[in-house]
Scaffold this motif. Sequence first.
Motif, mmCIF file in Angstrom:
data_model
loop_
_atom_site.group_PDB
_atom_site.id
_atom_site.type_symbol
_atom_site.label_atom_id
_atom_site.label_comp_id
_atom_site.label_asym_id
_atom_site.label_seq_id
_atom_site.Cartn_x
_atom_site.Cartn_y
_atom_site.Cartn_z
ATOM 1 N N ARG A 135 -31.093 -7.719 6.533
ATOM 2 C CA ARG A 135 -31.104 -6.847 7.843
ATOM 3 C C ARG A 135 -32.726 -6.636 8.041
ATOM 4 O O ARG A 135 -33.459 -6.006 7.041
ATOM 5 C CB ARG A 135 -30.219 -5.682 7.679
ATOM 6 N N GLY A 161 -19.986 -13.954 11.902
ATOM 7 C CA GLY A 161 -18.516 -13.380 12.386
ATOM 8 C C GLY A 161 -18.164 -12.348 11.530
ATOM 9 O O GLY A 161 -19.041 -12.029 10.411
ATOM 10 N N TRP A 162 -17.115 -11.638 11.650
ATOM 11 C CA TRP A 162 -16.565 -10.632 10.954
ATOM 12 C C TRP A 162 -16.293 -10.948 9.687
ATOM 13 O O TRP A 162 -16.253 -10.386 8.509
ATOM 14 C CB TRP A 162 -15.329 -10.105 11.602
ATOM 15 N N ASP A 163 -16.246 -12.460 9.464
ATOM 16 C CA ASP A 163 -15.732 -12.829 8.118
ATOM 17 C C ASP A 163 -16.919 -13.447 7.277
ATOM 18 O O ASP A 163 -16.943 -13.982 6.381
ATOM 19 C CB ASP A 163 -14.816 -14.135 8.116
ATOM 20 N N ARG A 164 -18.166 -13.003 7.899
ATOM 21 C CA ARG A 164 -19.312 -13.430 7.321
ATOM 22 C C ARG A 164 -19.811 -15.072 7.423
ATOM 23 O O ARG A 164 -20.530 -15.430 6.787
ATOM 24 C CB ARG A 164 -19.557 -13.056 5.942
ATOM 25 N N ARG A 165 -18.838 -15.580 8.082
ATOM 26 C CA ARG A 165 -19.325 -16.944 8.313
ATOM 27 C C ARG A 165 -20.130 -17.050 9.518
ATOM 28 O O ARG A 165 -20.186 -16.780 10.445
ATOM 29 C CB ARG A 165 -17.998 -17.792 8.949
ATOM 30 N N GLU A 236 -25.023 -10.703 2.746
ATOM 31 C CA GLU A 236 -26.089 -9.762 3.131
ATOM 32 C C GLU A 236 -26.585 -9.341 1.743
ATOM 33 O O GLU A 236 -26.013 -8.788 0.913
ATOM 34 C CB GLU A 236 -25.349 -8.611 3.783
#
Length: 266
Positions: A135, A161-165, A236
């Motif tokens: 970040r 996305g929300w699933d980190r894909r 992340e």
Amino acid sequence: MSVLVVIPARYASSRYPGKPLVALTGAGGQARTLIQRSWQAAQAVAGVDRVVVATDDDRIRTTAESFGAEVVMTSESCANGTERVAEAFDRLGGGYDIVVNLQGDAPLTPAWFVEDLVKGLRADPVAEVATPVLRCDGRALTALLDDRRAGRVGGTTAVFGWDRRALYFSKEVIPYTGQDYAPEAETPVFHHVGVYAYRPSALAAYPRWQPGPLEGLEGLEQLRFLERERPVLCVEVEARGRQFWELNNPSDVARIEAMMAEMGIE
């Protein structure tokens, strides 16, 4: 699960020929080549079984062997680092569960970036490829935007996305935000860290796929996976007070040396 780290390095870079042999001076005044600093970054990673440099250039091979690196010679036809890592893995005879591509232009990559990356891929049995994202704070975002305004190809950004894909990677600064941020403030922009962890099946398939239009436009090798609808996991990572930047342009030498001086990296 056994882990191999491959550092792909080529001399004939279109943007910065001879980049792996560029000297970077650390905080104590010690000058070491980019390839040596990248190799040292790989050596610092815990849980790695083997580290090799993959190149097609005898000058890089000679330099790498002079500081003790193991070198695998690859062909000149490799279009990018992933193809070079795939060829090196094949020449070594396989035998590793996870293959890490630590690109030779990221000497400031902290060991925990790679350790967290491998941990993330191990924990996600569906993902075929994983890559770290960091970040941006306001200072890092400003540096990315300044590069683009000056017409320089700087760091790469990622959205997921929300699933980190991963949804997309770009040399433009995405997502768009019109806000101003304080130097230490968090932003919604993620800097893509140029490291990849592959499962051997995905790495073996990659060179057989023709590059897609997005890869050609952006010049980003990881887009070949997305264009083939292969899941790429964004992991992340935390800076922990460390600054991070890749050496993309000659102007980045002074920037990276200043960061090393500030962080006390010899």
